[in-house]
Design a protein around this motif. Structure first.
Motif, mmCIF file in Angstrom:
data_model
loop_
_atom_site.group_PDB
_atom_site.id
_atom_site.type_symbol
_atom_site.label_atom_id
_atom_site.label_comp_id
_atom_site.label_asym_id
_atom_site.label_seq_id
_atom_site.Cartn_x
_atom_site.Cartn_y
_atom_site.Cartn_z
ATOM 1 N N LEU A 196 0.814 -1.218 0.000
ATOM 2 C CA LEU A 196 0.000 0.000 0.000
ATOM 3 C C LEU A 196 0.848 1.270 0.000
ATOM 4 N N THR A 197 0.298 2.330 -0.594
ATOM 5 C CA THR A 197 0.920 3.653 -0.447
ATOM 6 C C THR A 197 0.606 4.151 0.970
ATOM 7 N N ASP A 198 1.272 5.207 1.389
ATOM 8 C CA ASP A 198 1.020 5.732 2.742
ATOM 9 C C ASP A 198 -0.450 6.141 2.923
ATOM 10 N N SER A 199 -1.017 6.772 1.888
ATOM 11 C CA SER A 199 -2.419 7.211 1.986
ATOM 12 C C SER A 199 -3.375 6.026 2.073
ATOM 13 N N GLU A 200 -3.110 5.023 1.264
ATOM 14 C CA GLU A 200 -3.972 3.833 1.290
ATOM 15 C C GLU A 200 -3.899 3.155 2.654
ATOM 16 N N LYS A 201 -2.695 3.077 3.175
ATOM 17 C CA LYS A 201 -2.479 2.450 4.483
ATOM 18 C C LYS A 201 -3.225 3.237 5.572
ATOM 19 N N GLU A 202 -3.082 4.553 5.509
ATOM 20 C CA GLU A 202 -3.737 5.402 6.508
ATOM 21 C C GLU A 202 -5.263 5.237 6.441
ATOM 22 N N TYR A 203 -5.775 5.161 5.221
ATOM 23 C CA TYR A 203 -7.220 5.018 5.050
ATOM 24 C C TYR A 203 -7.731 3.703 5.645
ATOM 25 N N LEU A 204 -7.110 2.611 5.276
ATOM 26 C CA LEU A 204 -7.590 1.308 5.771
ATOM 27 C C LEU A 204 -7.437 1.203 7.295
ATOM 28 N N ALA A 205 -6.307 1.727 7.802
ATOM 29 C CA ALA A 205 -6.113 1.706 9.259
ATOM 30 C C ALA A 205 -7.226 2.503 9.938
ATOM 31 N N TYR A 206 -7.608 3.620 9.307
ATOM 32 C CA TYR A 206 -8.656 4.478 9.865
ATOM 33 C C TYR A 206 -10.015 3.765 9.892
ATOM 34 N N ILE A 207 -10.389 3.152 8.767
ATOM 35 C CA ILE A 207 -11.731 2.540 8.747
ATOM 36 C C ILE A 207 -11.817 1.342 9.707
ATOM 37 N N ILE A 208 -10.693 0.677 9.914
ATOM 38 C CA ILE A 208 -10.700 -0.438 10.877
ATOM 39 C C ILE A 208 -10.802 0.116 12.304
ATOM 40 N N LYS A 209 -10.047 1.190 12.546
ATOM 41 C CA LYS A 209 -10.031 1.767 13.895
ATOM 42 C C LYS A 209 -11.416 2.270 14.330
ATOM 43 N N ILE A 210 -12.109 2.982 13.433
ATOM 44 C CA ILE A 210 -13.410 3.523 13.872
ATOM 45 C C ILE A 210 -14.461 2.421 14.045
#
Ligand SMILES: [Zn+2]
Length: 393
Positions: A196-210
């Motif tokens: 993943l790119t940094d943005s993709e990684k940040e996005y997926l981490a975010y949706i899992i976290k919430i």
């Protein structure tokens, strides 16, 4: 066959889908969502039913959401519910999912209202069966902020599209394995993480976290099924007596072609009761009747009526001997629609479906349009539904 079921008018079914086809989504087209609610309500009134509208708000948006009801009959008897959902995902015109079901529900209402019907039936078209707004709005904001989607909610690169598809298929596979839902997301994340790119990684981490507090059980009414979950909670507050629920969902796609039918794990025709289905050739031309531990009798009556002279609708009866908790853990695909909040409360409920994505390549896509639907098939499902209500009344 009872003569009343002959009255099902295939043209009326077609006209309903024609009227309500189009994206009905609270962010993409709230106007169409509301117009469809109005349409359903005005049809009920036209047939002489009493109507009710249940409104509610959901965390994360100011919009008011509406469950639409029409009812008739002897209010002293326990209610039989016929349910559908009228909202769609954010990109699908929803002719099959679930325009087909709304059409059938309305036609059942019209026909029963035209007779001196002595039972007690409530028709409900739920809103927000698809993704719940709380997460969906936040997901969309985050994706836009990170630039991985554009203003039209399209991925901005092929890389993102490919990686997220891979993530989603890992999730779907993981859901069949009984693990907690958060672990499923986390494992799917591990699968794609290194690419993943940094943005993709940040996005997926975010949706899992919430979503980290969501369990398989609490996903009902949170990730989706928001309208029906709300309805059931309110029904419990007033101790409403419900005899049984026939939940119609995506009932319009049928084909005679070979190798068109896939099925969720353990749902093999070799293990389940069926009628006139071509299991070996994998032909997707039957209706699936899905029951839980509490709705076996209901399933039996529905299946019996599939065999009625003049109908002869092939079926596969997914007769699941478990209650909601077990089904949510091991057969997650079976809790994906509005019957689930009822199952959760041990209210007998059936899911009646053409099996959606297990048969139709158009499910949840822009191609879910009226030209793909088999209205003779929808007619038969409508007839069986009427015959079942008459048996229950
Ligand atoms: Zn759907």
């Amino acid at each position: 066959m009872n003569d009343i079921t002959y009255k099902v008018d295939v043209e009326k079914l077609f006209q309903h889908v024609l009227s309500i086809e189009g994206v009905k989504h609270h962010i993409v087209d709230p106007q169409k969502l509301n117009e469809t609610a109005d349409y359903i309500s005005s049809e009920f009134k036209k047939y002489g039913l009493k109507t009710n509208e249940q409104t509610f708000k959901v965390e994360g948006t100011d919009m008011v959401f509406r469950n639409i009801e029409g009812y008739m009959g002897d209010a002293s008897k326990p209610e039989i519910l016929v349910t559908s959902h009228y909202d769609t995902g954010d990109n699908s015109p929803g002719a099959n999912d679930s325009g087909s079901a709304v059409a059938a529900m309305l036609e059942v209402a019209r026909i029963l209202a035209s007779r001196n019907f002595s039972g007690n039936v409530r028709f409900i078209s739920f809103t927000l069966e698809e993704l719940g707004p709380t997460f969906e709005q936040r997901d969309r904001n985050k994706a836009l902020e990170l630039g991985i989607v554009d203003e039209n909610h399209r991925y901005t690169s092929y890389h993102t599209q490919k990686m997220f598809k891979k993530f989603n298929s890992s999730v779907i596979l993981g859901l069949t394995k009984g693990q907690p839902i958060v672990d499923v997301w986390q494992k799917a994340f591990e699968v794609v993480k290194d690419n993943l790119t940094d943005s993709e990684k940040e996005y997926l981490a975010y949706i899992i976290k919430i979503r980290s507090h969501i369990t398989r059980t609490s996903s009902v009414g949170k990730l989706g099924l928001v309208g029906s979950d709300y309805w059931v909670k309110k029904a419990l507050e007033v101790d409403k007596k419900i005899k049984g629920v026939i939940n119609l969902v995506t009932i319009g796609y049928s084909t005679k072609r070979k190798n068109t039918q896939f099925l969720p794990p353990l749902m093999s025709p070799l293990l389940l009761p069926s009628y006139k289905i071509k299991a070996r050739k994998k032909i997707g031309d039957f209706i699936a009747v899905v029951s839980d531990k509490n709705s076996k009798e209901l399933g039996k009556i529905f299946c019996k009526n599939c065999k009625n002279e003049g109908i002869k609708l092939p079926y596969l009866w997914a007769r699941i001997p478990f209650n909601f908790e077990k089904i949510a853990k091991w057969l997650y695909d079976m809790i994906r629609s509005d019957h689930s909040p009822f199952w959760k409360e041990n209210i007998p409920a059936l899911m009646i479906t053409d099996t959606a994505n297990f048969r139709s390549p158009y499910h949840h896509t822009k191609a879910d349009t009226i030209d793909k639907l088999d209205f003779d098939f929808i007619k038969k499902v409508t007839q069986v539904t009427i015959a079942t209500i008459l048996d229950l009344s």
